[in-house]
Design an enzyme around this catalytic site. Sequence first.
Site, PDB file in Angstrom:
ATOM      1  N   SER A  74       0.808  -1.215   0.000  1.00  0.00           N
ATOM      2  CA  SER A  74       0.000   0.000   0.000  1.00  0.00           C
ATOM      3  C   SER A  74       0.844   1.269   0.000  1.00  0.00           C
ATOM      4  O   SER A  74       1.583   1.530  -0.943  1.00  0.00           O
ATOM      5  CB  SER A  74      -0.953  -0.047   1.197  1.00  0.00           C
ATOM      6  OG  SER A  74      -1.881   1.011   1.154  1.00  0.00           O
ATOM      7  N   ALA A 399     -10.086   9.034   8.135  1.00  0.00           N
ATOM      8  CA  ALA A 399      -9.494  10.313   7.750  1.00  0.00           C
ATOM      9  C   ALA A 399      -8.383  10.126   6.721  1.00  0.00           C
ATOM     10  O   ALA A 399      -8.138  11.009   5.888  1.00  0.00           O
ATOM     11  CB  ALA A 399      -8.957  11.033   8.982  1.00  0.00           C
TER      12      ALA A 399
END
Length: 566
Positions: A74, A399
Amino acid sequence: MAADQDHEQEQRRRLLAVASRFPLPNGARFSYGTAGFRADGATMASAVCRAALLAALRSVKLAGAAVGIVITASHNPVRDNGVKIADPDGGMMDQCWEPFADTLANAPDPDALLQLVLQFAKDEGIPLGRGGHHTAQVLLGRDTRPTGEYLLDAALQGINAIVGARAIDMGILTTPQLHWMVRSKNKGIKASESDYFTQLIDSFRRLLELVPKDKGGDDLSKKLIVDGANGIGGVKLEQIKAELSGLNIIVRNSGKEGEGILNHMCGADFVQKERVTPHGFSPDDIGVRCASLDGDADRLVYFHVSSASNNSVALVDGDKILSLFALFIREQLDIISDNGGQANKPLPSRLGIVQTAYANGASTKFLKSLGLEVVFTPTGVKYLHKKALEYDIGIYFEANGHGTVLFSEDFIAQLESLSNELCSRADTVSAQYQAAMRLMAASQLINQAVGDALSGFLLVEAILQYKGWSFQNWCELYSDLPSRQLKVKVIDRTAIITTDAETKVSQPSGLQELIDMEIANYAHGRCFVRPSGTEDVVRVYAEASTQEAADSLAKSVACHVESLLG
């Protein structure tokens, strides 16, 4: 009987052989979390092999349903790599299998691995050694990391260690593409990459066709610069951007060979944490809407270049993306409910917003002001996703920019029934019909399996055009409360035990009372602590009415944690 014994012997031989080929590195210890297994790519072969073996076992357990493996780390640096498993619904692997994943990955030698697998198969009722039958199928994908090809071979050998298992290499993909493919294959839907692209392009086009004629904006509002993090997301976006009519997309850090280093000084994680422009952006970009993907394209944030004097940005993170989606969906549901002009009818379906304690308090207040149901879960996509599935429409975002919108099959059936009814009455210009069609298109565009930066930014762009909003209009939905995050090194992070979705401390005794006393000293104060899932630190998050106050609150609480646990 003899054939069965031969198959069992063959199964044992394969397990011993693959464990010998990919031994556990000296001193290595792997732990399966939300990110799967993740470490330096050069040390990951045994973990990837064993995760792939586990994926094949999972498929056998689930009567041959397709399971997925994606090789990626990632937003981590390019030297790292990792592996995670996708369940047949396209979501994360069932949490109840995570302890065995850890045990299997850390088996010290071939004999230990063999006994672990045989005992687990017996306990779980998993039939092993069926010769001549495809009892499992595992779809594989990987990102652009240099260790990916090497680790793909380890994964293929892990899958082939289970007799009857079939590995299907889907190629170099974004993580969300692999999850989408697994879900689609198990639903009997075409599951190739071209099918994924077609679904995105077609549903985006339908949403733009439903934009009111007086909306849509000028050429500048249709221009978008995308930071691809020098990863696979930039590569894929370059492939399809010409087909996304209604948008002028410029891709930077696109992942082209020699252009830059994966996730280095770029990407959603970098922009969200550092609040500065990624590599390749300059003051010339002032006034243009910008988006940033992460290395495997499962996170998304937006930003504006703030000024010519420095490289700071005006950030729109996952909280505001969630708020935009919630506002749009709520508006469409209200239009549908306003049947015949009768306002104030209840929502026809249950819409739920799922957040973690890290969500900015201003976003939660805004969402509640819309009359929406907001619930909290512990940190981690696996918790958010599971909770969102409880609603007819469940929206979750962290977030950091990872999240999605989940539409239940029952709700989609309701929409189809309504749209068919209105269509049969030649009522296709009504507000109700168009709202239903917008929700149908949104459910096709947004990835139903996992957070997807490509589908996510297309839904953002469609909604901004539908509302005729600028980036500034979006920013002004609410003003974030200043916040601060700190890490406190401790001897044993497990000494911290939390409750209420990690917002309260139950152990050690007295710590929560100290935190509450500190919070009481600040206007709009909020603070919580939680143990890290990967390192011996305790994370402290604080909010207050000013940045100075948030910093002070976080520091005071960090001192209490250090005093009790340091």
